[in-house]
Scaffold this motif. Structure first.
Motif, PDB file in Angstrom:
ATOM      1  N   THR A  35       0.846  -1.187   0.000  1.00 25.94           N
ATOM      2  CA  THR A  35       0.000   0.000   0.000  1.00 25.94           C
ATOM      3  C   THR A  35       0.883   1.239   0.000  1.00 25.94           C
ATOM      4  N   VAL A  36       0.578   2.180  -0.902  1.00 27.92           N
ATOM      5  CA  VAL A  36       1.335   3.425  -0.987  1.00 27.92           C
ATOM      6  C   VAL A  36       0.326   4.583  -0.988  1.00 27.92           C
ATOM      7  N   PRO A  37       0.168   5.274   0.154  1.00 26.86           N
ATOM      8  CA  PRO A  37      -0.797   6.376   0.222  1.00 26.86           C
ATOM      9  C   PRO A  37      -0.229   7.689  -0.320  1.00 26.86           C
ATOM     10  N   ALA A  38      -1.144   8.563  -0.765  1.00 31.38           N
ATOM     11  CA  ALA A  38      -0.789   9.925  -1.181  1.00 31.38           C
ATOM     12  C   ALA A  38      -1.767  10.853  -0.471  1.00 31.38           C
ATOM     13  N   TYR A  39      -1.291  11.619   0.486  1.00 35.69           N
ATOM     14  CA  TYR A  39      -2.166  12.400   1.349  1.00 35.69           C
ATOM     15  C   TYR A  39      -2.527  13.787   0.846  1.00 35.69           C
ATOM     16  N   ARG A  43      -5.712  17.067   5.361  1.00 32.95           N
ATOM     17  CA  ARG A  43      -6.753  17.668   6.182  1.00 32.95           C
ATOM     18  C   ARG A  43      -8.092  17.061   5.804  1.00 32.95           C
ATOM     19  N   ARG A  44      -9.024  17.116   6.728  1.00 26.72           N
ATOM     20  CA  ARG A  44     -10.354  16.567   6.482  1.00 26.72           C
ATOM     21  C   ARG A  44     -10.967  17.258   5.269  1.00 26.72           C
ATOM     22  N   GLY A  45     -11.480  16.454   4.354  1.00 25.55           N
ATOM     23  CA  GLY A  45     -12.132  16.980   3.160  1.00 25.55           C
ATOM     24  C   GLY A  45     -11.222  17.167   1.966  1.00 25.55           C
ATOM     25  N   ALA A  46      -9.913  17.062   2.148  1.00 22.02           N
ATOM     26  CA  ALA A  46      -8.981  17.203   1.022  1.00 22.02           C
ATOM     27  C   ALA A  46      -8.922  15.882   0.248  1.00 22.02           C
ATOM     28  N   PRO A  47      -8.707  15.942  -1.052  1.00 23.53           N
ATOM     29  CA  PRO A  47      -8.598  14.707  -1.836  1.00 23.53           C
ATOM     30  C   PRO A  47      -7.448  13.825  -1.350  1.00 23.53           C
ATOM     31  N   VAL A  48      -7.735  12.534  -1.299  1.00 21.03           N
ATOM     32  CA  VAL A  48      -6.757  11.539  -0.872  1.00 21.03           C
ATOM     33  C   VAL A  48      -6.822  10.389  -1.868  1.00 21.03           C
ATOM     34  N   ASN A  49      -5.661   9.818  -2.177  1.00 24.83           N
ATOM     35  CA  ASN A  49      -5.684   8.587  -2.962  1.00 24.83           C
ATOM     36  C   ASN A  49      -4.628   7.637  -2.428  1.00 24.83           C
ATOM     37  N   THR A  50      -4.866   6.389  -2.651  1.00 24.41           N
ATOM     38  CA  THR A  50      -3.966   5.347  -2.187  1.00 24.41           C
ATOM     39  C   THR A  50      -3.827   4.298  -3.272  1.00 24.41           C
ATOM     40  N   SER A  51      -2.621   3.827  -3.468  1.00 21.68           N
ATOM     41  CA  SER A  51      -2.339   2.768  -4.436  1.00 21.68           C
ATOM     42  C   SER A  51      -2.115   1.461  -3.692  1.00 21.68           C
ATOM     43  N   ILE A  52      -2.664   0.394  -4.226  1.00 24.78           N
ATOM     44  CA  ILE A  52      -2.501  -0.929  -3.647  1.00 24.78           C
ATOM     45  C   ILE A  52      -2.175  -1.902  -4.774  1.00 24.78           C
ATOM     46  N   ILE A  53      -1.208  -2.757  -4.534  1.00 22.88           N
ATOM     47  CA  ILE A  53      -0.891  -3.824  -5.482  1.00 22.88           C
ATOM     48  C   ILE A  53      -1.053  -5.138  -4.746  1.00 22.88           C
ATOM     49  N   VAL A  54      -1.819  -6.048  -5.325  1.00 23.25           N
ATOM     50  CA  VAL A  54      -2.074  -7.364  -4.750  1.00 23.25           C
ATOM     51  C   VAL A  54      -1.600  -8.405  -5.750  1.00 23.25           C
TER      52      VAL A  54
END
Length: 183
Positions: A35-39, A43-54
């Protein structure tokens, strides 16, 4: 190898959901995940994405996902914040969307995903945990499309949240698993 990209807003538990998915497949299914998050602004309400490789084999790659097989959108308003949830998708990419609103589904059709699955994960979260945090529900939706077993998701949720909150979130995951629809 399955490459996933989760999109949501700060406070919805997107990073936690990614970690729980990694735990579900790694500890309860004998597979491998990273898992590799990008914050962003963190802050609450800001766009967030996370990458996951399985994968069934050890994951030796430690980077963001640039060509996702599956895109999970925990908040449909993310596209109103200039986030392109279709960036890097290919002809077989799948979308898992948190909504049941017809007008929202029509907007998301333009992204040309091969398949679109949807469920009102926020409503399910409110009914089960009393808060509009759809991370557990969205993991149930992923289980419904076959990425991970629902039992593995439930175990990972209980481990993460403990008994009381874990049981409520696991129930939310099971409800979403049972209620998901395909467009």
């Amino acid at each position: 190898m399955i490459r996933l990209k989760f999109y949501g807003l700060g406070g919805q538990g997107i990073v936690t959901a990614a970690k729980m998915l990694s735990e579900a497949v790694s500890l309860h299914e004998g597979k491998y995940a990273i898992t590799v998050p990008a914050y962003g602004h963190e802050r609450r309400g800001a766009p967030v994405n996370t990458s996951i490789i399985v994968d069934d084999e050890p994951v030796l790659l430690n980077s963001f996902v640039y060509e996702p097989d599956i895109v999970l959108v925990a908040d449909h308003t993310i596209i109103d914040k200039s986030i392109d949830i279709s960036e890097g998708i290919h002809e077989n990419s799948i979308l898992v969307l948190n909504t049941e609103e017809e007008n929202v589904l029509n907007v998301y059709k333009k992204y040309n995903f091969k398949e679109v699955y949807y469920v009102d994960a926020t409503k399910i979260a409110m009914e089960n945990i009393g808060r509009a945090i759809p991370n557990g529900s969205m993991l149930g939706a992923l289980a419904a499309i076959g990425i991970v077993k629902i039992e593995s998701v439930e175990k990972a949720i209980r481990t993460t949240f403990g008994e009381k909150a874990g049981d409520k979130n696991a129930k939310a995951a099971r409800n979403a698993y049972e209620k998901i629809k395909k467009m």
